[in-house]
Design an enzyme around this catalytic site. Structure first.
Site, PDB file in Angstrom:
ATOM      1  N   LYS A 113       0.800  -0.974   0.083  1.00 24.46           N
ATOM      2  CA  LYS A 113       0.059   0.201  -0.128  1.00 24.46           C
ATOM      3  C   LYS A 113       0.991   1.347   0.027  1.00 24.46           C
ATOM      4  O   LYS A 113       0.227   2.254  -0.641  1.00 24.46           O
ATOM      5  CB  LYS A 113      -0.903  -0.270   1.584  1.00 24.46           C
TER       6      LYS A 113
HETATM    7  C1  LIG Z   1      -4.504  -4.737   0.154  1.00 25.07           C
HETATM    8  C2  LIG Z   1      -3.148  -5.754   0.065  1.00 25.07           C
HETATM    9  C3  LIG Z   1      -4.081  -6.966  -1.096  1.00 25.07           C
HETATM   10  C4  LIG Z   1      -4.868  -6.650  -1.287  1.00 25.07           C
HETATM   11  O1  LIG Z   1      -4.687  -6.081  -2.596  1.00 25.07           O
HETATM   12  P1  LIG Z   1      -5.611  -5.294  -3.610  1.00 25.07           P
HETATM   13  O2  LIG Z   1      -5.344  -4.666  -4.203  1.00 25.07           O
HETATM   14  O3  LIG Z   1      -6.639  -4.854  -2.494  1.00 25.07           O
HETATM   15  O4  LIG Z   1      -6.411  -6.590  -3.902  1.00 25.07           O
HETATM   16  C5  LIG Z   1      -3.020  -7.866  -0.697  1.00 25.07           C
HETATM   17  N1  LIG Z   1      -1.862  -8.140  -0.007  1.00 25.07           N
HETATM   18  C6  LIG Z   1      -1.758  -7.169   1.064  1.00 25.07           C
HETATM   19  C7  LIG Z   1      -0.817  -7.106   2.144  1.00 25.07           C
HETATM   20  C8  LIG Z   1      -2.380  -5.962   1.293  1.00 25.07           C
HETATM   21  O5  LIG Z   1      -2.345  -4.992   2.024  1.00 25.07           O
END
Ligand SMILES: *Cc1c(COP(=O)(O)O)cnc(C)c1O
Length: 498
Positions: A113
């Site tokens: 993120k």
């Molecule tokens: C947010 C997240 C995901 C999922 O990603 P999306 O874009 O919501 O599909 C997968 N793994 C981790 C560690 C995340 O923080």
């Protein structure tokens, strides 16, 4: 380039307007009205560029209302040696001749993120200044764990912003919780909600669309925006690393220009993998986007049947950031495929009234050409982390473990020979109690808390504990509020003194 709501079908917003608004007033998601293309020659040229320059190349195509110098400042402020602990920002690690891992977790909060949330505050503030908008932007976040901390870290003490984060009290790991409740900063607050992530996300969406609240905000010169992946300003920066990993493979002469590759993406809200779809539509040679799910396999069923059905049990798993039954960004894909807002409105109406929709025959056929999906449970994930560590000396977190496991299911099913990039979304230290179970003796795992396990995991693997996770237990807890999901709105009013 203009942006339109997935539920309206009229292109009316500039990129800056779409980023500031977050979500369209009709509840739809802003989507570009065309997808810019890059030729193979242009992709080839990118292979010698830094990550920052690649980001400029991609982002300037989508955010074409941003002057180059403004965008360049955003990129430099987001991706540098202070914010990321790896010079490549998103390094690609070779595991075998066929498999590489794209590590997206080298930012301040150790999850992917950060790639989007380190730049979003800069994009948002630049958008406000382009629009000559001097209101205070209030960022409301619903988090399954990783977005919350990444958004807090990005928006902390950013002028003209306030940020309020809601997380499900029983839905995040000990480390995730500590990361959030110890967050310092004068413009922010973190609140636990009794419920799961979907309850929390639904609560935030309701607050967004509350008319009375909106007019109260206007009186105070405030405006809501979103740091969730429904915001276009979060999605666009994620397109960059699909290109950067392809360019890295080119640069290392592991593939030829034009050769197609696969990506396996651990998926929750469908944001990450949707960025991969954009990359493909822009001309990046992608064979398959493999959607990896955990036991909450609503997307796997959708991709295999064309029926999206959220009426099922919600499972808590060891990959909590994928514990999601309503994958918001899927709406963007549906819109891009049918280009018909009234069709999308119909699906979304069914979803909110019946919790279920079925897409057209033609649409699911198109989806199945590009996407493949399967799911893995906790035992399979732990086993895969274990075997990858033992056989390839590579340690990965639980979300990446799901992706790796599904890659092998894909191979067994298709015998596809394309080179494949596993998208790694978190540091193994971030979800360390489950990772420890996979590689350390049972008794050590049982007698150690998550914090003690950081050191044990570091000793075993020889990897350093990331700065963002060190000494979390020594920091003062600054946020202790817990609310019922029906009281989330009151918390907003209180936070903003309405
Ligand atoms: C947010 C997240 C995901 C999922 O990603 P999306 O874009 O919501 O599909 C997968 N793994 C981790 C560690 C995340 O923080």
């Amino acid at each position: 380039m203009l942006y339109q709501s997935t539920r309206e079908g009229k292109s009316t917003h500039s990129a800056a307007e779409a980023i500031l608004a977050g979500l369209a007033l009709d509840g739809g998601l802003f989507t570009p009205d065309c997808i810019p293309k890059l030729s193979l020659q242009e992709i080839d040229k990118m292979k010698r560029q830094s990550y920052q320059d690649k980001a400029m190349t991609i982002l300037s195509l989508f955010l074409d209302d941003f002057p180059k110098d403004v965008l360049s400042k955003c990129v430099q402020n987001a991706y540098n040696q202070t914010t990321f602990d790896h010079p490549d920002i998103a390094p690609l690690v070779k595991l075998t001749d066929d498999i590489s891992v794209l590590e997206l977790y080298h930012g301040p909060t150790c999850a992917f993120k950060d790639i989007a949330l380190q730049i979003l505050p800069h994009l948002l503030m630049s958008s406000a200044s382009l629009q000559k908008d001097d209101r205070i932007y209030v960022i409301l976040v619903a988090t399954s764990g990783d977005t919350g901390k990444a958004a807090l870290s990005g928006f902390k003490d950013v002028e003209n912003t306030k940020i309020l984060v809601f997380y499900p009290d029983a839905g995040v790991s000990e480390i995730q919780k500590l990361q959030m409740v110890t967050q310092e900063g004068g413009n922010l607050k973190v609140i636990a909600v009794r419920g799961n992530f979907d309850d929390t996300q639904t609560g935030v969406k309701k607050i967004f669309s509350d008319e009375t609240l909106r007019s109260q905000l206007e009186d105070k010169h405030y405006r809501f925006s979103s740091a969730n992946s429904i915001n276009w300003g979060r999605l666009a920066p994620q397109i960059v690393y699909y290109f950067s990993s392809y360019c890295d493979l080119l640069q290392r002469q592991e593939i030829e220009l034009g050769e197609e590759i696969n990506f396996v993406v651990p998926t929750g809200n469908f944001g990450n993998i949707l960025a991969g779809y954009f990359a493909k539509q822009m001309g990046l040679p992608i064979h398959r986007l493999i959607c990896a799910a955990n036991k909450n396999n609503v997307l796997t069923d959708f991709i295999n049947t064309g029926i999206y059905d959220r009426n099922r049990e919600f499972n808590k798993t060891i990959s909590p950031s994928m514990d999601i039954l309503i994958s918001s960004n899927l709406e963007r894909l549906l819109f891009l495929l049918c280009k018909d807002a009234s069709e999308v409105r119909g699906y979304m109406k069914d979803l909110s009234e019946k919790g279920r929709y079925k897409v057209s025959e033609q649409m699911i056929k198109t989806i199945q050409k590009l996407f493949w999906s399967s799911c893995s449970n906790d035992e399979e994930t732990i086993q895969r982390i274990h075997s990858t560590y033992k056989e390839k000396d590579y340690l990965m977190d639980t979300h990446t473990g799901v992706a790796m496991d599904i890659y092998y299911k894909y191979l067994a099913d298709t015998a596809d020979k394309h080179k494949t990039v596993i998208v790694s979304t978190a540091s193994p230290f971030k979800f360390n109690s489950s990772v420890a179970k996979a590689i350390l003796p049972d008794d050590i795992v049982k007698e150690s808390g998550e914090i003690a396990l950081l050191t044990k995991l570091s000793d075993e693997s020889g990897m350093q504990i990331p700065a963002g996770l060190k000494d979390l237990d020594k920091k003062p807890v600054l946020h202790q509020d817990v609310v019922e999901k029906s009281n989330m709105q009151d918390s907003v009013s209180e936070f903003l003194d309405l």
